[in-house]
Design a protein around this motif. Structure first.
Motif, PDB file in Angstrom:
ATOM      1  N   GLN A 180     -48.429   3.800 -20.530  1.00  0.00           N
ATOM      2  CA  GLN A 180     -48.311   4.242 -21.914  1.00  0.00           C
ATOM      3  C   GLN A 180     -49.688   4.492 -22.506  1.00  0.00           C
ATOM      4  OE1 GLN A 180     -45.701   1.146 -23.676  1.00  0.00           O
ATOM      5  NE2 GLN A 180     -44.208   2.801 -23.817  1.00  0.00           N
ATOM      6  N   GLN A 181     -49.747   5.430 -23.405  1.00  0.00           N
ATOM      7  CA  GLN A 181     -50.993   5.792 -24.060  1.00  0.00           C
ATOM      8  C   GLN A 181     -50.806   5.618 -25.563  1.00  0.00           C
ATOM      9  OE1 GLN A 181     -53.684   7.105 -22.456  1.00  0.00           O
ATOM     10  NE2 GLN A 181     -54.832   8.348 -23.901  1.00  0.00           N
ATOM     11  N   LEU A 187     -47.128   4.419 -29.138  1.00  0.00           N
ATOM     12  CA  LEU A 187     -47.228   4.154 -27.697  1.00  0.00           C
ATOM     13  C   LEU A 187     -46.349   5.175 -26.975  1.00  0.00           C
ATOM     14  CD1 LEU A 187     -47.188   0.291 -27.142  1.00  0.00           C
ATOM     15  CD2 LEU A 187     -48.996   1.911 -26.567  1.00  0.00           C
ATOM     16  N   LEU A 188     -47.004   6.046 -26.208  1.00  0.00           N
ATOM     17  CA  LEU A 188     -46.283   7.176 -25.617  1.00  0.00           C
ATOM     18  C   LEU A 188     -46.412   7.171 -24.098  1.00  0.00           C
ATOM     19  CD1 LEU A 188     -47.621   9.742 -28.215  1.00  0.00           C
ATOM     20  CD2 LEU A 188     -45.300   8.842 -28.106  1.00  0.00           C
ATOM     21  N   PRO A 189     -45.349   7.604 -23.400  1.00  0.00           N
ATOM     22  CA  PRO A 189     -45.396   7.655 -21.935  1.00  0.00           C
ATOM     23  C   PRO A 189     -46.496   8.599 -21.453  1.00  0.00           C
ATOM     24  CG  PRO A 189     -43.154   7.949 -22.740  1.00  0.00           C
ATOM     25  CD  PRO A 189     -44.043   8.040 -23.929  1.00  0.00           C
ATOM     26  N   PHE A 190     -47.213   8.142 -20.426  1.00  0.00           N
ATOM     27  CA  PHE A 190     -48.390   8.887 -19.954  1.00  0.00           C
ATOM     28  C   PHE A 190     -48.394   8.948 -18.426  1.00  0.00           C
ATOM     29  CE2 PHE A 190     -52.686   8.498 -18.189  1.00  0.00           C
ATOM     30  CZ  PHE A 190     -53.301   9.619 -18.729  1.00  0.00           C
ATOM     31  N   ASP A 191     -48.846  10.077 -17.913  1.00  0.00           N
ATOM     32  CA  ASP A 191     -49.000  10.212 -16.457  1.00  0.00           C
ATOM     33  C   ASP A 191     -50.006  11.341 -16.196  1.00  0.00           C
ATOM     34  OD1 ASP A 191     -48.620   9.768 -13.759  1.00  0.00           O
ATOM     35  OD2 ASP A 191     -46.437   9.906 -13.849  1.00  0.00           O
ATOM     36  N   LYS A 203     -53.585  15.687 -17.385  1.00  0.00           N
ATOM     37  CA  LYS A 203     -52.970  14.479 -17.961  1.00  0.00           C
ATOM     38  C   LYS A 203     -51.833  14.933 -18.871  1.00  0.00           C
ATOM     39  CE  LYS A 203     -57.323  11.908 -17.924  1.00  0.00           C
ATOM     40  NZ  LYS A 203     -58.225  13.010 -17.510  1.00  0.00           N
ATOM     41  N   ALA A 204     -50.766  14.164 -18.865  1.00  0.00           N
ATOM     42  CA  ALA A 204     -49.598  14.545 -19.669  1.00  0.00           C
ATOM     43  C   ALA A 204     -49.107  13.358 -20.483  1.00  0.00           C
ATOM     44  CB  ALA A 204     -48.476  15.044 -18.763  1.00  0.00           C
ATOM     45  N   VAL A 205     -48.854  13.609 -21.763  1.00  0.00           N
ATOM     46  CA  VAL A 205     -48.278  12.598 -22.648  1.00  0.00           C
ATOM     47  C   VAL A 205     -46.952  13.152 -23.156  1.00  0.00           C
ATOM     48  CG1 VAL A 205     -48.574  11.279 -24.776  1.00  0.00           C
ATOM     49  CG2 VAL A 205     -50.562  11.801 -23.355  1.00  0.00           C
ATOM     50  N   LEU A 206     -45.934  12.324 -23.081  1.00  0.00           N
ATOM     51  CA  LEU A 206     -44.589  12.786 -23.449  1.00  0.00           C
ATOM     52  C   LEU A 206     -44.230  12.296 -24.852  1.00  0.00           C
ATOM     53  CD1 LEU A 206     -41.991  14.184 -22.474  1.00  0.00           C
ATOM     54  CD2 LEU A 206     -41.284  12.005 -21.492  1.00  0.00           C
ATOM     55  N   PHE A 207     -43.856  13.238 -25.698  1.00  0.00           N
ATOM     56  CA  PHE A 207     -43.388  12.905 -27.050  1.00  0.00           C
ATOM     57  C   PHE A 207     -41.884  13.104 -27.082  1.00  0.00           C
ATOM     58  CE2 PHE A 207     -47.313  12.756 -29.599  1.00  0.00           C
ATOM     59  CZ  PHE A 207     -48.230  13.225 -28.660  1.00  0.00           C
ATOM     60  N   ASP A 208     -41.149  12.086 -27.540  1.00  0.00           N
ATOM     61  CA  ASP A 208     -39.718  12.309 -27.710  1.00  0.00           C
ATOM     62  C   ASP A 208     -39.518  13.067 -29.030  1.00  0.00           C
ATOM     63  OD1 ASP A 208     -39.905  10.476 -29.770  1.00  0.00           O
ATOM     64  OD2 ASP A 208     -39.041   8.834 -28.624  1.00  0.00           O
ATOM     65  N   ARG A 209     -38.275  13.377 -29.317  1.00  0.00           N
ATOM     66  CA  ARG A 209     -37.996  14.226 -30.489  1.00  0.00           C
ATOM     67  C   ARG A 209     -38.553  13.617 -31.774  1.00  0.00           C
ATOM     68  NH1 ARG A 209     -32.450  17.300 -31.359  1.00  0.00           N
ATOM     69  NH2 ARG A 209     -32.931  18.357 -33.292  1.00  0.00           N
ATOM     70  N   ARG A 210     -38.370  12.307 -31.930  1.00  0.00           N
ATOM     71  CA  ARG A 210     -38.810  11.640 -33.166  1.00  0.00           C
ATOM     72  C   ARG A 210     -40.316  11.722 -33.324  1.00  0.00           C
ATOM     73  NH1 ARG A 210     -40.242   6.315 -34.283  1.00  0.00           N
ATOM     74  NH2 ARG A 210     -39.930   5.750 -32.116  1.00  0.00           N
ATOM     75  N   HIS A 211     -41.022  11.439 -32.214  1.00  0.00           N
ATOM     76  CA  HIS A 211     -42.483  11.484 -32.290  1.00  0.00           C
ATOM     77  C   HIS A 211     -42.986  12.918 -32.438  1.00  0.00           C
ATOM     78  CE1 HIS A 211     -42.444   7.346 -30.269  1.00  0.00           C
ATOM     79  NE2 HIS A 211     -42.936   7.183 -31.484  1.00  0.00           N
ATOM     80  N   ALA A 212     -42.288  13.853 -31.790  1.00  0.00           N
ATOM     81  CA  ALA A 212     -42.712  15.250 -31.875  1.00  0.00           C
ATOM     82  C   ALA A 212     -42.608  15.761 -33.317  1.00  0.00           C
ATOM     83  CB  ALA A 212     -41.862  16.111 -30.950  1.00  0.00           C
ATOM     84  N   GLU A 213     -41.580  15.302 -34.029  1.00  0.00           N
ATOM     85  CA  GLU A 213     -41.410  15.741 -35.413  1.00  0.00           C
ATOM     86  C   GLU A 213     -42.529  15.231 -36.321  1.00  0.00           C
ATOM     87  OE1 GLU A 213     -36.517  16.118 -35.329  1.00  0.00           O
ATOM     88  OE2 GLU A 213     -37.479  14.393 -36.295  1.00  0.00           O
ATOM     89  N   MET A 214     -43.192  14.162 -35.879  1.00  0.00           N
ATOM     90  CA  MET A 214     -44.288  13.613 -36.673  1.00  0.00           C
ATOM     91  C   MET A 214     -45.576  14.409 -36.481  1.00  0.00           C
ATOM     92  SD  MET A 214     -43.431   9.645 -35.807  1.00  0.00           S
ATOM     93  CE  MET A 214     -44.869   8.948 -36.608  1.00  0.00           C
ATOM     94  N   LEU A 215     -45.578  15.311 -35.499  1.00  0.00           N
ATOM     95  CA  LEU A 215     -46.799  16.057 -35.198  1.00  0.00           C
ATOM     96  C   LEU A 215     -46.871  17.319 -36.040  1.00  0.00           C
ATOM     97  CD1 LEU A 215     -46.729  15.830 -31.309  1.00  0.00           C
ATOM     98  CD2 LEU A 215     -48.221  14.561 -32.837  1.00  0.00           C
ATOM     99  N   LEU A 228     -47.868  16.844 -24.289  1.00  0.00           N
ATOM    100  CA  LEU A 228     -49.270  17.159 -24.554  1.00  0.00           C
ATOM    101  C   LEU A 228     -49.985  17.194 -23.204  1.00  0.00           C
ATOM    102  CD1 LEU A 228     -51.615  17.420 -26.667  1.00  0.00           C
ATOM    103  CD2 LEU A 228     -51.924  14.955 -26.382  1.00  0.00           C
ATOM    104  N   PHE A 229     -50.560  18.337 -22.876  1.00  0.00           N
ATOM    105  CA  PHE A 229     -51.282  18.478 -21.613  1.00  0.00           C
ATOM    106  C   PHE A 229     -52.774  18.536 -21.884  1.00  0.00           C
ATOM    107  CE2 PHE A 229     -47.185  20.585 -20.476  1.00  0.00           C
ATOM    108  CZ  PHE A 229     -46.822  19.735 -19.458  1.00  0.00           C
ATOM    109  N   SER A 230     -53.542  17.878 -21.023  1.00  0.00           N
ATOM    110  CA  SER A 230     -55.001  17.947 -21.092  1.00  0.00           C
ATOM    111  C   SER A 230     -55.521  18.270 -19.696  1.00  0.00           C
ATOM    112  CB  SER A 230     -55.559  16.602 -21.574  1.00  0.00           C
ATOM    113  OG  SER A 230     -56.960  16.591 -21.426  1.00  0.00           O
TER     114      SER A 230
END
Lengths: 299, 176
Positions: A180-181, A187-191, A203-215, A228-230
């Motif tokens: 997690q990142q 705290l978001l899933p990371f890989d 690097k990839a961070v996964l936002f679920d729908r709820r977190h994505a709406e906050m962006l 989110l890709f880096s």
């Protein structure tokens, strides 16, 4: 006699609960196991007294106490010797060796029936969604998780190999997001994964729908989550224009790559130790047999 | 309670403790990577060949198959392929098929690469990397030897020498 039966039944209930509700932290607490052991000693002393008083046949009481001893040993050993619960995360199609189980968990391909198969001793146990299965001295249950299936092409649209040098499966394009990142308090899933043909690490961070709406930076077109890709080079140096947010299932061009991420639900397997079933069965058999014998036969 | 019963109780308890503790002891690590599949039926997935036509490992059932997972960006794969070509030519008449499976790349890239090395053995293009995942590749190249019944007989991580390739297929050829 009723007091002895009640004590033995309480021990049996406590140990059976360790199978019904596997993996609870309380089972590994010292005071809990000391309590179980103390309860057994009290029952044993009481049985000895009853045998001397002639309240029940001595062999019957001995059988009852032997059963209670088996249950106590099974329960205490589960608390003191069993490994802590773990969650095994596997990539779709991958087989993961689990030494505690002395077997291999075969994870299903994405999009197929989400049944994980445990292969051990030449047999197969299927672990489906909901409920749990007992294998050896362990309870296995599915834990659904969000994973990210990635698809990478070059600028011309030619497919590129995705590798995960640090992942559970080297050649899997599905990121299991095991860590997690912390981003802005979330705290978001990371890989991460590599694209060797392009000499890139992503690097990839996964936002679920709820977190994505906050962006606020969420691009149009997103109806669900986002990734989110880096993108960096193989020495982990950032690539210009190498960071971007892609709505679920949409393609984004970053650092010379075209990246697409699709969040999917995929099962992991939770493994929690339980009292050894064969000892438990033996204990219950002796306990019940001893109790019935005590009631049926007068000394 | 006489002394005999006490000893019996102690033995009973000791046996139970031994059983329950043994149940929680982990086994030594088993084989990992492609070698872990030895003895199992080789999975097959429909993909395409270099010409874009459907193809799969299952098409070669009845032959001894040397399944080689590779990619064009992988230097050890490039180094190993001439020996695989040599093996293919030497053993084709003896029922052995070398089958390359490109992992994750576009067909045109795989075709250009195979052509540049003069590869004549069949090559499949697995852009979804299904074979790599299921055969537990720890890296590339990965080679799996499958007998005529479709059972995995050996698995290797990393590039093989020609002598190693021969040693892997000779016993299967001799058995047929």
């Amino acid at each position: 006699m009723i007091g002895l039966f009640t004590g033995c039944a309480a021990i049996a209930l406590a140990v059976l609960l360790e199978i019904a509700l596997p993996g609870q932290p309380i089972y590994q607490y010292g005071w809990y196991n000391a309590l179980l052991a103390t309860a057994f000693v009290i029952c044993a002393v009481r049985a000895r007294t009853l045998a001397r008083e002639g309240a029940a046949p001595a062999p019957a009481l001995l059988t009852l106490i032997a059963g209670t001893a088996a249950l106590t040993i099974a329960g205490v050993a589960n608390g003191l010797f069993a490994p802590a619960p773990q969650v095994v995360i596997g990539s779709p199609g991958a087989s993961v060796r689990v030494d505690d189980l002395r077997g291999t968990l075969a994870f299903p391909l994405a999009g197929t029936d989400p049944v994980v198969r445990l292969e051990r001793n030449g047999g197969v146990t299927e672990i489906g969604a909901g409920g749990f299965r007992i294998a050896a001295a362990f309870a296995l249950s599915q834990v659904p998780r969000q994973v990210l299936a990635v698809d990478v092409t070059d600028a011309r649209g030619a497919h590129l190999t995705v590798t995960q040098p640090n992942g559970s499966a080297f050649l899997s394009p599905v990121l299991t997001m095991p860590t997690q990142q912390n981003i802005a308090g979330m705290l978001l899933p990371f890989d991460s994964f590599a694209v060797p043909a392009a000499h890139r690490v992503v690097k990839a961070v996964l936002f679920d729908r709820r977190h994505a709406e906050m962006l606020k930076a969420m691009p149009p077109g997103g109806t669900g989550g986002a990734a989110l890709f880096s993108v960096s080079d193989e020495d982990d140096r950032a690539i210009p224009h190498g960071i971007g947010l892609a709505p679920d299932g949409a393609t984004i061009a970053l650092g010379g790559l075209r990246l697409k991420g699709l969040a999917i639900s995929y099962p992991a397997v939770r493994i929690a130790a339980v009292p050894v079933p064969i000892v438990l069965a033996l204990g219950m058999l002796l306990l019940l047999g001893g109790a019935i014998w005590c009631r049926l036969r007068k000394p | 309670m006489n002394r005999r019963w006490v000893w019996l109780a102690v033995l009973f308890a000791a046996a139970l403790v031994a059983v329950v503790v043994a149940a929680y002891l982990p086994s030594g690590s088993g084989a990992s990577g492609p070698a872990a599949l030895v003895g199992k039926t080789a999975p097959s997935f429909p993909v395409v060949d270099l010409a874009g036509k459907p193809g799969a490992l299952a098409d070669y059932r009845g032959k001894i198959v040397v399944l080689n997972l590779w990619a064009s960006w992988c230097p050890p794969c490039r180094a190993e392929m001439p020996d695989l070509e040599r093996l293919s030519r030497a053993y084709l008449s003896r029922g052995v098929v070398v089958l390359g499976v490109d992992q994750g790349e576009a067909g045109v890239r795989a075709r250009d690469f195979a052509t540049s090395l003069g590869i004549t053995y069949p090559v499949l293009v697995d852009d979804a990397q299904q074979y790599g995942r299921v055969y537990a590749a720890l890296g590339l190249p990965t080679t799996i030897v499958i007998d005529a019944k479709g059972v995995v007989r050996s698995g290797f991580d990393g590039a093989l020498t020609y002598a190693q390739m021969r040693a892997a297929v000779e016993p299967l050829v001799a058995a047929t």
